[in-house]
Design a protein around this motif. Structure first.
Motif, PDB file in Angstrom:
ATOM      1  N   GLY A  67       0.629  -1.433   0.087  1.00 17.55           N
ATOM      2  CA  GLY A  67       0.042   0.030  -0.133  1.00 17.55           C
ATOM      3  C   GLY A  67       0.806   1.152  -0.212  1.00 17.55           C
ATOM      4  O   GLY A  67       0.352   1.916  -0.424  1.00 17.55           O
ATOM      5  N   ALA A  68       2.213   0.992   1.254  1.00 18.37           N
ATOM      6  CA  ALA A  68       2.845   2.402   0.973  1.00 18.37           C
ATOM      7  C   ALA A  68       3.477   2.184  -1.080  1.00 18.37           C
ATOM      8  O   ALA A  68       3.721   3.471  -1.523  1.00 18.37           O
ATOM      9  CB  ALA A  68       4.088   2.257   1.714  1.00 18.37           C
ATOM     10  N   ALA A  69       3.759   1.405  -1.219  1.00 18.46           N
ATOM     11  CA  ALA A  69       4.343   1.677  -2.148  1.00 18.46           C
ATOM     12  C   ALA A  69       3.581   2.329  -3.131  1.00 18.46           C
ATOM     13  O   ALA A  69       3.746   3.147  -4.666  1.00 18.46           O
ATOM     14  CB  ALA A  69       5.139   0.393  -3.136  1.00 18.46           C
ATOM     15  N   VAL A  70       2.250   2.058  -3.855  1.00 18.64           N
ATOM     16  CA  VAL A  70       1.124   2.135  -4.229  1.00 18.64           C
ATOM     17  C   VAL A  70       1.114   3.785  -4.138  1.00 18.64           C
ATOM     18  O   VAL A  70       0.983   4.524  -5.293  1.00 18.64           O
ATOM     19  CB  VAL A  70      -0.682   1.266  -3.918  1.00 18.64           C
ATOM     20  CG1 VAL A  70      -1.486   2.377  -4.923  1.00 18.64           C
ATOM     21  CG2 VAL A  70      -0.046  -0.174  -4.289  1.00 18.64           C
ATOM     22  N   GLN A  71       1.033   4.299  -2.640  1.00 18.82           N
ATOM     23  CA  GLN A  71       0.986   5.363  -1.929  1.00 18.82           C
ATOM     24  C   GLN A  71       1.912   6.941  -3.110  1.00 18.82           C
ATOM     25  O   GLN A  71       2.357   7.678  -3.447  1.00 18.82           O
ATOM     26  CB  GLN A  71       0.421   5.440  -1.418  1.00 18.82           C
ATOM     27  CG  GLN A  71      -0.861   4.946  -0.291  1.00 18.82           C
ATOM     28  CD  GLN A  71      -1.995   5.998  -1.341  1.00 18.82           C
ATOM     29  OE1 GLN A  71      -1.918   6.836  -1.335  1.00 18.82           O
ATOM     30  NE2 GLN A  71      -3.038   4.451  -1.448  1.00 18.82           N
ATOM     31  N   ASN A  75       8.107   7.563  -6.262  1.00 18.83           N
ATOM     32  CA  ASN A  75       9.034   7.397  -5.371  1.00 18.83           C
ATOM     33  C   ASN A  75       9.666   6.270  -4.990  1.00 18.83           C
ATOM     34  O   ASN A  75       9.496   6.669  -4.065  1.00 18.83           O
ATOM     35  CB  ASN A  75       9.244   8.689  -5.047  1.00 18.83           C
ATOM     36  CG  ASN A  75      10.350   8.737  -4.594  1.00 18.83           C
ATOM     37  OD1 ASN A  75      11.949   8.088  -4.664  1.00 18.83           O
ATOM     38  ND2 ASN A  75      11.412  10.497  -3.656  1.00 18.83           N
ATOM     39  N   LEU A  76       8.876   4.975  -5.628  1.00 11.34           N
ATOM     40  CA  LEU A  76       9.899   3.571  -5.197  1.00 11.34           C
ATOM     41  C   LEU A  76      10.811   3.236  -4.114  1.00 11.34           C
ATOM     42  O   LEU A  76      11.154   2.426  -2.945  1.00 11.34           O
ATOM     43  CB  LEU A  76       8.933   2.508  -5.712  1.00 11.34           C
ATOM     44  CG  LEU A  76       7.925   2.370  -6.186  1.00 11.34           C
ATOM     45  CD1 LEU A  76       8.517   1.048  -7.766  1.00 11.34           C
ATOM     46  CD2 LEU A  76       7.128   1.947  -5.335  1.00 11.34           C
ATOM     47  N   ARG A  77      11.945   4.135  -4.524  1.00  7.65           N
ATOM     48  CA  ARG A  77      13.236   3.840  -3.924  1.00  7.65           C
ATOM     49  C   ARG A  77      13.408   4.644  -2.338  1.00  7.65           C
ATOM     50  O   ARG A  77      13.544   3.549  -1.494  1.00  7.65           O
ATOM     51  CB  ARG A  77      14.238   4.734  -4.607  1.00  7.65           C
ATOM     52  CG  ARG A  77      14.729   3.700  -5.970  1.00  7.65           C
ATOM     53  CD  ARG A  77      15.978   4.332  -6.489  1.00  7.65           C
ATOM     54  NE  ARG A  77      15.722   3.149  -7.535  1.00  7.65           N
ATOM     55  CZ  ARG A  77      15.350   3.268  -8.928  1.00  7.65           C
ATOM     56  NH1 ARG A  77      14.408   4.170  -9.085  1.00  7.65           N
ATOM     57  NH2 ARG A  77      15.730   2.560 -10.055  1.00  7.65           N
ATOM     58  N   ALA A  78      12.151   5.764  -2.406  1.00  7.27           N
ATOM     59  CA  ALA A  78      12.838   6.478  -1.004  1.00  7.27           C
ATOM     60  C   ALA A  78      11.365   6.342  -0.133  1.00  7.27           C
ATOM     61  O   ALA A  78      11.702   5.950   1.255  1.00  7.27           O
ATOM     62  CB  ALA A  78      12.033   7.984  -1.603  1.00  7.27           C
ATOM     63  N   ALA A  79      10.618   5.391  -0.722  1.00  8.57           N
ATOM     64  CA  ALA A  79       9.533   4.520   0.025  1.00  8.57           C
ATOM     65  C   ALA A  79       9.982   3.745   0.165  1.00  8.57           C
ATOM     66  O   ALA A  79       9.718   2.994   2.199  1.00  8.57           O
ATOM     67  CB  ALA A  79       7.594   4.491  -0.391  1.00  8.57           C
ATOM     68  N   LEU A  80      10.445   2.529   0.212  1.00 12.37           N
ATOM     69  CA  LEU A  80      11.173   0.997   0.284  1.00 12.37           C
ATOM     70  C   LEU A  80      12.460   0.897   1.277  1.00 12.37           C
ATOM     71  O   LEU A  80      12.791   0.137   0.945  1.00 12.37           O
ATOM     72  CB  LEU A  80      10.733   0.356  -1.255  1.00 12.37           C
ATOM     73  CG  LEU A  80       8.750   0.236  -1.696  1.00 12.37           C
ATOM     74  CD1 LEU A  80       9.143  -0.957  -2.789  1.00 12.37           C
ATOM     75  CD2 LEU A  80       8.515  -0.040  -0.237  1.00 12.37           C
ATOM     76  N   SER A  81      12.787   2.344   0.329  1.00 14.13           N
ATOM     77  CA  SER A  81      14.422   2.276   1.021  1.00 14.13           C
ATOM     78  C   SER A  81      14.751   1.134   2.404  1.00 14.13           C
ATOM     79  O   SER A  81      15.088   0.429   2.918  1.00 14.13           O
ATOM     80  CB  SER A  81      14.816   3.540   1.191  1.00 14.13           C
ATOM     81  OG  SER A  81      16.529   3.523   1.719  1.00 14.13           O
ATOM     82  N   PRO A  82      13.575   1.527   3.386  1.00 12.40           N
ATOM     83  CA  PRO A  82      13.824   1.119   4.795  1.00 12.40           C
ATOM     84  C   PRO A  82      13.340  -0.935   4.518  1.00 12.40           C
ATOM     85  O   PRO A  82      14.534  -1.302   4.875  1.00 12.40           O
ATOM     86  CB  PRO A  82      12.887   1.921   5.729  1.00 12.40           C
ATOM     87  CG  PRO A  82      13.026   3.101   5.245  1.00 12.40           C
ATOM     88  CD  PRO A  82      13.014   2.857   3.728  1.00 12.40           C
ATOM     89  N   LEU A 129       4.602  -4.787  -9.373  1.00 13.49           N
ATOM     90  CA  LEU A 129       5.428  -5.657  -8.792  1.00 13.49           C
ATOM     91  C   LEU A 129       6.458  -6.155  -9.003  1.00 13.49           C
ATOM     92  O   LEU A 129       7.202  -5.826  -7.961  1.00 13.49           O
ATOM     93  CB  LEU A 129       4.558  -6.594  -8.173  1.00 13.49           C
ATOM     94  CG  LEU A 129       3.734  -6.630  -7.394  1.00 13.49           C
ATOM     95  CD1 LEU A 129       2.266  -7.938  -7.499  1.00 13.49           C
ATOM     96  CD2 LEU A 129       3.696  -5.505  -6.285  1.00 13.49           C
ATOM     97  N   THR A 130       7.203  -5.754 -10.472  1.00 13.80           N
ATOM     98  CA  THR A 130       8.556  -5.822 -10.843  1.00 13.80           C
ATOM     99  C   THR A 130       9.530  -4.947 -10.383  1.00 13.80           C
ATOM    100  O   THR A 130      10.307  -4.734 -10.009  1.00 13.80           O
ATOM    101  CB  THR A 130       8.432  -6.273 -11.966  1.00 13.80           C
ATOM    102  OG1 THR A 130       7.523  -7.755 -12.250  1.00 13.80           O
ATOM    103  CG2 THR A 130       9.663  -6.406 -12.772  1.00 13.80           C
ATOM    104  N   GLY A 131       8.365  -3.428 -10.656  1.00  9.58           N
ATOM    105  CA  GLY A 131       9.254  -2.755 -10.068  1.00  9.58           C
ATOM    106  C   GLY A 131       9.898  -2.683  -7.904  1.00  9.58           C
ATOM    107  O   GLY A 131      10.782  -2.116  -8.166  1.00  9.58           O
ATOM    108  N   VAL A 132       8.410  -3.052  -7.589  1.00 12.24           N
ATOM    109  CA  VAL A 132       9.122  -2.851  -6.050  1.00 12.24           C
ATOM    110  C   VAL A 132      10.204  -3.771  -6.064  1.00 12.24           C
ATOM    111  O   VAL A 132      11.020  -3.408  -4.956  1.00 12.24           O
ATOM    112  CB  VAL A 132       7.432  -3.547  -5.526  1.00 12.24           C
ATOM    113  CG1 VAL A 132       7.577  -3.505  -4.342  1.00 12.24           C
ATOM    114  CG2 VAL A 132       6.686  -2.282  -5.816  1.00 12.24           C
ATOM    115  N   ALA A 133       9.577  -4.912  -7.161  1.00  7.39           N
ATOM    116  CA  ALA A 133      11.333  -6.406  -6.612  1.00  7.39           C
ATOM    117  C   ALA A 133      11.903  -5.751  -6.785  1.00  7.39           C
ATOM    118  O   ALA A 133      13.581  -5.808  -6.017  1.00  7.39           O
ATOM    119  CB  ALA A 133      10.479  -7.360  -7.324  1.00  7.39           C
TER     120      ALA A 133
END
Length: 141
Positions: A67-71, A75-82, A129-133
Protein backbone atom coordinates in the motif's frame (compact mmCIF):
# COMPACT_ATOMS: atom_id res chain seq x y z
CA UNK A 1 7.79 3.24 -15.52
CA UNK A 2 3.98 3.21 -15.45
CA UNK A 3 1.54 4.88 -17.79
CA UNK A 4 -1.34 6.96 -16.44
CA UNK A 5 -3.72 4.12 -17.29
CA UNK A 6 -1.57 1.55 -15.46
CA UNK A 7 -1.38 3.81 -12.42
CA UNK A 8 -5.15 4.13 -12.42
CA UNK A 9 -5.52 0.35 -12.67
CA UNK A 10 -3.12 -0.25 -9.81
CA UNK A 11 -5.00 2.24 -7.65
CA UNK A 12 -8.34 0.71 -8.63
CA UNK A 13 -7.20 -2.77 -7.60
CA UNK A 14 -5.72 -1.42 -4.37
CA UNK A 15 -9.08 0.16 -3.55
CA UNK A 16 -10.66 -3.30 -3.91
CA UNK A 17 -8.08 -4.80 -1.54
CA UNK A 18 -8.52 -2.07 1.09
CA UNK A 19 -9.87 -3.47 4.33
CA UNK A 20 -8.77 -7.01 3.48
CA UNK A 21 -5.01 -6.60 3.77
CA UNK A 22 -4.51 -9.11 6.60
CA UNK A 23 -6.62 -11.77 4.91
CA UNK A 24 -4.97 -11.30 1.50
CA UNK A 25 -1.52 -11.17 3.06
CA UNK A 26 -2.06 -14.34 5.11
CA UNK A 27 -3.36 -16.16 2.05
CA UNK A 28 -0.39 -14.90 0.05
CA UNK A 29 2.04 -16.27 2.62
CA UNK A 30 0.27 -19.63 2.84
CA UNK A 31 0.27 -19.94 -0.94
CA UNK A 32 3.97 -19.03 -1.03
CA UNK A 33 4.80 -21.66 1.61
CA UNK A 34 2.74 -24.31 -0.17
CA UNK A 35 3.99 -23.72 -3.70
CA UNK A 36 7.56 -22.86 -2.72
CA UNK A 37 8.21 -24.69 0.60
CA UNK A 38 11.79 -23.43 0.84
CA UNK A 39 10.43 -19.93 1.51
CA UNK A 40 8.94 -21.08 4.82
CA UNK A 41 12.49 -21.09 6.20
CA UNK A 42 12.39 -17.29 6.38
CA UNK A 43 9.27 -17.46 8.55
CA UNK A 44 9.80 -20.24 11.10
CA UNK A 45 7.71 -18.34 13.65
CA UNK A 46 4.57 -18.26 11.49
CA UNK A 47 1.83 -20.85 11.76
CA UNK A 48 0.56 -22.66 8.68
CA UNK A 49 -3.02 -21.85 9.67
CA UNK A 50 -4.68 -18.99 7.75
CA UNK A 51 -6.38 -17.52 10.81
CA UNK A 52 -3.31 -17.64 13.06
CA UNK A 53 -2.71 -14.23 14.62
CA UNK A 54 0.99 -14.03 13.65
CA UNK A 55 0.28 -14.98 10.04
CA UNK A 56 -2.49 -12.39 9.77
CA UNK A 57 -0.25 -9.80 11.40
CA UNK A 58 2.66 -10.42 9.04
CA UNK A 59 0.30 -10.53 6.07
CA UNK A 60 -1.06 -7.16 7.17
CA UNK A 61 2.48 -5.72 7.37
CA UNK A 62 3.38 -7.07 3.94
CA UNK A 63 0.34 -5.57 2.30
CA UNK A 64 0.82 -2.31 4.20
CA UNK A 65 4.21 -2.11 2.46
CA UNK A 66 2.51 -2.72 -0.88
CA UNK A 67 0.00 0.00 0.00
CA UNK A 68 2.85 2.39 0.76
CA UNK A 69 4.35 1.54 -2.63
CA UNK A 70 0.99 2.23 -4.30
CA UNK A 71 0.83 5.61 -2.54
CA UNK A 72 4.40 6.44 -3.64
CA UNK A 73 4.51 5.02 -7.16
CA UNK A 74 6.52 8.06 -8.25
CA UNK A 75 9.27 7.47 -5.70
CA UNK A 76 9.45 3.79 -4.83
CA UNK A 77 13.11 4.00 -3.82
CA UNK A 78 12.48 6.51 -1.06
CA UNK A 79 9.29 4.80 0.12
CA UNK A 80 10.82 1.32 0.24
CA UNK A 81 14.40 2.11 1.26
CA UNK A 82 13.98 1.00 4.90
CA UNK A 83 12.31 -2.22 3.75
CA UNK A 84 15.08 -2.83 1.20
CA UNK A 85 17.71 -2.34 3.92
CA UNK A 86 15.89 -4.77 6.22
CA UNK A 87 15.59 -7.52 3.61
CA UNK A 88 19.08 -7.16 2.16
CA UNK A 89 21.21 -6.26 5.16
CA UNK A 90 19.43 -7.74 8.16
CA UNK A 91 17.21 -10.62 7.03
CA UNK A 92 19.36 -11.49 4.01
CA UNK A 93 16.41 -12.78 2.02
CA UNK A 94 17.43 -14.41 -1.23
CA UNK A 95 16.28 -11.93 -3.90
CA UNK A 96 15.15 -14.86 -6.07
CA UNK A 97 12.17 -15.11 -3.71
CA UNK A 98 10.63 -11.79 -4.74
CA UNK A 99 9.40 -13.05 -8.15
CA UNK A 100 7.88 -16.06 -6.37
CA UNK A 101 6.03 -13.72 -4.04
CA UNK A 102 4.80 -11.69 -7.01
CA UNK A 103 3.42 -14.82 -8.68
CA UNK A 104 1.58 -15.85 -5.54
CA UNK A 105 0.19 -12.35 -5.01
CA UNK A 106 -1.16 -12.29 -8.56
CA UNK A 107 -2.95 -15.61 -7.93
CA UNK A 108 -4.46 -14.29 -4.69
CA UNK A 109 -5.67 -11.15 -6.46
CA UNK A 110 -7.17 -13.14 -9.31
CA UNK A 111 -8.89 -15.61 -7.01
CA UNK A 112 -10.51 -12.91 -4.90
CA UNK A 113 -11.24 -10.25 -7.48
CA UNK A 114 -12.07 -12.62 -10.35
CA UNK A 115 -13.73 -10.69 -13.21
CA UNK A 116 -12.83 -7.35 -11.63
CA UNK A 117 -9.15 -8.22 -12.11
CA UNK A 118 -8.85 -7.80 -15.85
CA UNK A 119 -5.94 -8.88 -18.02
CA UNK A 120 -4.89 -5.23 -18.26
CA UNK A 121 -4.96 -4.86 -14.48
CA UNK A 122 -2.92 -8.02 -14.07
CA UNK A 123 -0.33 -6.70 -16.51
CA UNK A 124 -0.19 -3.35 -14.70
CA UNK A 125 0.20 -5.08 -11.33
CA UNK A 126 2.89 -7.37 -12.71
CA UNK A 127 4.82 -4.37 -13.98
CA UNK A 128 4.33 -2.48 -10.70
CA UNK A 129 5.29 -5.40 -8.44
CA UNK A 130 8.33 -6.11 -10.60
CA UNK A 131 9.36 -2.50 -10.03
CA UNK A 132 8.88 -2.97 -6.29
CA UNK A 133 11.03 -6.11 -6.40
CA UNK A 134 13.75 -4.27 -8.31
CA UNK A 135 13.85 -1.57 -5.63
CA UNK A 136 13.92 -4.16 -2.84
CA UNK A 137 16.87 -5.96 -4.44
CA UNK A 138 18.96 -2.88 -5.24
CA UNK A 139 20.57 -2.93 -1.80
CA UNK A 140 22.03 -6.36 -2.53
CA UNK A 141 24.49 -4.93 -5.03
Amino acid sequence: MLSAQERAQITQVWDLIAGHEAQFGAELLLRLFTVYPSTKGYFPHLSACQDAAQLLSHGQRMLAAVGAAVQHMDNLRAALSPLADLHALVLRVDPANFPLLIQCFQVVLASHLQDEFTVEMQAAWDKFLTGVAVVLTEKYR
